[in-house]
Scaffold this motif. Sequence first.
Motif, PDB file in Angstrom:
ATOM      1  N   PRO A  15       0.803  -1.227   0.000  1.00 41.59           N
ATOM      2  CA  PRO A  15       0.000   0.000   0.000  1.00 41.59           C
ATOM      3  C   PRO A  15       0.835   1.275   0.000  1.00 41.59           C
ATOM      4  N   GLY A  16       2.132   1.165  -0.072  1.00 40.45           N
ATOM      5  CA  GLY A  16       3.042   2.296  -0.093  1.00 40.45           C
ATOM      6  C   GLY A  16       4.138   2.102   0.939  1.00 40.45           C
ATOM      7  N   PRO A  17       5.356   2.492   0.589  1.00 37.05           N
ATOM      8  CA  PRO A  17       5.738   3.211  -0.623  1.00 37.05           C
ATOM      9  C   PRO A  17       5.741   2.318  -1.858  1.00 37.05           C
ATOM     10  N   SER A  18       5.699   2.971  -3.018  1.00 40.39           N
ATOM     11  CA  SER A  18       5.853   2.271  -4.284  1.00 40.39           C
ATOM     12  C   SER A  18       7.314   2.384  -4.721  1.00 40.39           C
ATOM     13  N   LEU A  19       7.630   1.715  -5.809  1.00 42.80           N
ATOM     14  CA  LEU A  19       8.997   1.769  -6.323  1.00 42.80           C
ATOM     15  C   LEU A  19       9.371   3.184  -6.762  1.00 42.80           C
ATOM     16  N   ASP A 325      10.693 -12.907   2.023  1.00 39.52           N
ATOM     17  CA  ASP A 325      11.942 -13.625   2.297  1.00 39.52           C
ATOM     18  C   ASP A 325      12.517 -14.298   1.051  1.00 39.52           C
ATOM     19  N   GLU A 326      11.665 -14.895   0.240  1.00 34.75           N
ATOM     20  CA  GLU A 326      12.145 -15.697  -0.877  1.00 34.75           C
ATOM     21  C   GLU A 326      12.176 -14.954  -2.208  1.00 34.75           C
ATOM     22  N   TYR A 327      11.289 -13.954  -2.353  1.00 32.89           N
ATOM     23  CA  TYR A 327      11.190 -13.263  -3.641  1.00 32.89           C
ATOM     24  C   TYR A 327      11.430 -11.769  -3.531  1.00 32.89           C
ATOM     25  N   SER A 328      11.659 -11.273  -2.316  1.00 36.12           N
ATOM     26  CA  SER A 328      11.891  -9.842  -2.074  1.00 36.12           C
ATOM     27  C   SER A 328      10.737  -8.983  -2.576  1.00 36.12           C
ATOM     28  N   ILE A 329       9.514  -9.511  -2.451  1.00 40.43           N
ATOM     29  CA  ILE A 329       8.310  -8.785  -2.852  1.00 40.43           C
ATOM     30  C   ILE A 329       7.519  -8.411  -1.604  1.00 40.43           C
ATOM     31  N   GLU A 330       7.160  -7.139  -1.499  1.00 37.36           N
ATOM     32  CA  GLU A 330       6.351  -6.672  -0.380  1.00 37.36           C
ATOM     33  C   GLU A 330       4.922  -6.433  -0.820  1.00 37.36           C
ATOM     34  N   ILE A 331       3.962  -7.067  -0.109  1.00 32.61           N
ATOM     35  CA  ILE A 331       2.555  -6.707  -0.219  1.00 32.61           C
ATOM     36  C   ILE A 331       2.057  -6.431   1.188  1.00 32.61           C
ATOM     37  N   GLY A 332       0.878  -5.829   1.309  1.00 31.01           N
ATOM     38  CA  GLY A 332       0.406  -5.397   2.613  1.00 31.01           C
ATOM     39  C   GLY A 332      -0.680  -6.278   3.193  1.00 31.01           C
ATOM     40  N   ALA A 333      -0.859  -6.161   4.502  1.00 31.97           N
ATOM     41  CA  ALA A 333      -1.905  -6.883   5.228  1.00 31.97           C
ATOM     42  C   ALA A 333      -3.139  -5.996   5.357  1.00 31.97           C
ATOM     43  N   VAL A 345      -2.486  -5.022  -2.377  1.00 31.44           N
ATOM     44  CA  VAL A 345      -1.485  -5.024  -3.441  1.00 31.44           C
ATOM     45  C   VAL A 345      -1.527  -3.683  -4.164  1.00 31.44           C
ATOM     46  N   GLY A 346      -0.445  -2.930  -4.061  1.00 32.42           N
ATOM     47  CA  GLY A 346      -0.366  -1.630  -4.706  1.00 32.42           C
ATOM     48  C   GLY A 346       0.271  -1.721  -6.079  1.00 32.42           C
ATOM     49  N   LEU A 347      -0.425  -1.186  -7.067  1.00 30.29           N
ATOM     50  CA  LEU A 347       0.114  -1.033  -8.427  1.00 30.29           C
ATOM     51  C   LEU A 347       0.090   0.459  -8.724  1.00 30.29           C
ATOM     52  N   MET A 348       1.084   1.151  -8.183  1.00 31.41           N
ATOM     53  CA  MET A 348       1.098   2.612  -8.185  1.00 31.41           C
ATOM     54  C   MET A 348       2.383   3.148  -8.767  1.00 31.41           C
ATOM     55  N   GLY A 349       2.266   4.211  -9.559  1.00 33.80           N
ATOM     56  CA  GLY A 349       3.466   4.864 -10.075  1.00 33.80           C
ATOM     57  C   GLY A 349       4.343   3.899 -10.836  1.00 33.80           C
ATOM     58  N   THR A 350       5.628   3.831 -10.470  1.00 37.13           N
ATOM     59  CA  THR A 350       6.575   2.932 -11.120  1.00 37.13           C
ATOM     60  C   THR A 350       6.205   1.473 -10.876  1.00 37.13           C
ATOM     61  N   SER A 351       5.507   1.186  -9.791  1.00 40.16           N
ATOM     62  CA  SER A 351       5.096  -0.186  -9.484  1.00 40.16           C
ATOM     63  C   SER A 351       3.925  -0.653 -10.345  1.00 40.16           C
ATOM     64  N   SER A 352       3.327   0.241 -11.104  1.00 44.05           N
ATOM     65  CA  SER A 352       2.232  -0.144 -12.000  1.00 44.05           C
ATOM     66  C   SER A 352       2.810  -0.466 -13.368  1.00 44.05           C
ATOM     67  N   SER A 353       3.127  -1.742 -13.568  1.00 47.61           N
ATOM     68  CA  SER A 353       3.693  -2.168 -14.851  1.00 47.61           C
ATOM     69  C   SER A 353       3.232  -3.573 -15.173  1.00 47.61           C
ATOM     70  N   ALA A 354       3.111  -3.866 -16.462  1.00 48.64           N
ATOM     71  CA  ALA A 354       2.689  -5.193 -16.911  1.00 48.64           C
ATOM     72  C   ALA A 354       3.666  -6.262 -16.423  1.00 48.64           C
ATOM     73  N   ARG A 355       4.946  -5.939 -16.426  1.00 46.03           N
ATOM     74  CA  ARG A 355       5.968  -6.907 -16.010  1.00 46.03           C
ATOM     75  C   ARG A 355       5.746  -7.338 -14.566  1.00 46.03           C
ATOM     76  N   LEU A 356       5.469  -6.385 -13.690  1.00 44.56           N
ATOM     77  CA  LEU A 356       5.290  -6.714 -12.282  1.00 44.56           C
ATOM     78  C   LEU A 356       3.966  -7.434 -12.026  1.00 44.56           C
ATOM     79  N   VAL A 357       2.951  -7.118 -12.820  1.00 51.82           N
ATOM     80  CA  VAL A 357       1.680  -7.845 -12.705  1.00 51.82           C
ATOM     81  C   VAL A 357       1.890  -9.319 -13.019  1.00 51.82           C
ATOM     82  N   VAL A 358       2.569  -9.602 -14.123  1.00 54.76           N
ATOM     83  CA  VAL A 358       2.827 -10.993 -14.513  1.00 54.76           C
ATOM     84  C   VAL A 358       3.695 -11.694 -13.468  1.00 54.76           C
TER      85      VAL A 358
END
Length: 375
Positions: A15-19, A325-333, A345-358
């Motif tokens: 939910p923030g910060p984004s990339l 821990d395993e993928y270095s991906i942060e999502i929120g509770a 799951v935030g898809l905001m700013g630089t974090s909003s990309s097709a690559r990251l969605v896939v």
Amino acid sequence: MKSLLPESDRILLGPGPSLTSPRVMRAMSAPTVGHLDPLMVAMLDDVRAKLTRLFRAPEGSFAFAVSGTGTSGMETAVANTVRHGTRATVVITGYFGDRLAQMCERYGAVVTRVNGEWGRAADPAALDQSLAASASSGAPAEIVAMVQGETSTGVLNPIRELAAIARRHDALTIVDAVTSFGGVPLEVEKWGIDVCYSCTQKCLGAPSGLAPIVFGPRALERAVKCTSFYFDLQLLRDYWLNRKYHHTMSSALVCELYEALTMIEAEGLEARWARHETNHRAFVKGLSAIGLSLLPPEGERLWTLNTVRVPDGVDEAALRKRLLDEYSIEIGAGLGPLAGKIWRVGLMGTSSSARLVVLLLGILQTVLAKDKVHA
């Protein structure tokens, strides 16, 4: 002694910060200058002009950035429009709508709460009924405050309709656009919004530390005597417009905001909105393919923050830990009554990309298939 500084990149999809884009990071590393250096002053003027355009604010507005996070924007909005006894109606559909009500109360407002269900958009008719009841009792609302993108629920509230109702009742409107500014349509002038604030670390794609905000002409005209020194609108205007010392503003943060806003204008605001919508819809479609769904119904969903329902039997905290821990991906509770029930799951700013969605969809499918995340 081992350094505690981060040694590897996190993929920030919470939910923030984004990339933060490399361009913005490079801008932050520019040489430090004083808070009244001619270069700093020129950037402040440029940032004001860009924010006015991005807020789609009317002529005569004052757009700037508060030194602080999005909550500092909230407090600046409230501190300069609310005094002891002010009658404020607050539309609440989640955690941050409730925070806005609490903030108004701290500044002495008599608050009427228009409560909605967590996970559903606000009902404009409920606001209209509340304001009509207040007016008929001889105590009409002076302020109507609301959240556009409720970060706790992933709901997009119908701000255009809500603001029109508030304007019809002659109340000033305060809009929290912390998780929406730069990611979904927002029209301060067309929608009749009087005060609107956001932050840098979400859809703008910069680190936290500044809170963009705009006061329209009606809000400037009706501003109250501010009891806070730090958030006093007149003192901040004197700094931004008249170069009078107020506080030592960080040139590094101004540089990052300047560059982030420059990138947004180069992309085009409508194109940026469309990118966020496209990636949101792709994510929703991918979730459906692996048996997952969102909390809000179609038509009430925030493109920038997706609240994914946790399947029965899944340990939501264990899954988040594995992603980190395993993928270095942060999502929120989830927050409040939604704790343990959703992932944010935030898809905001630089974090909003097709690559990251896939990438996220593929990893979610893999991790959910393993027994370790099950309760």
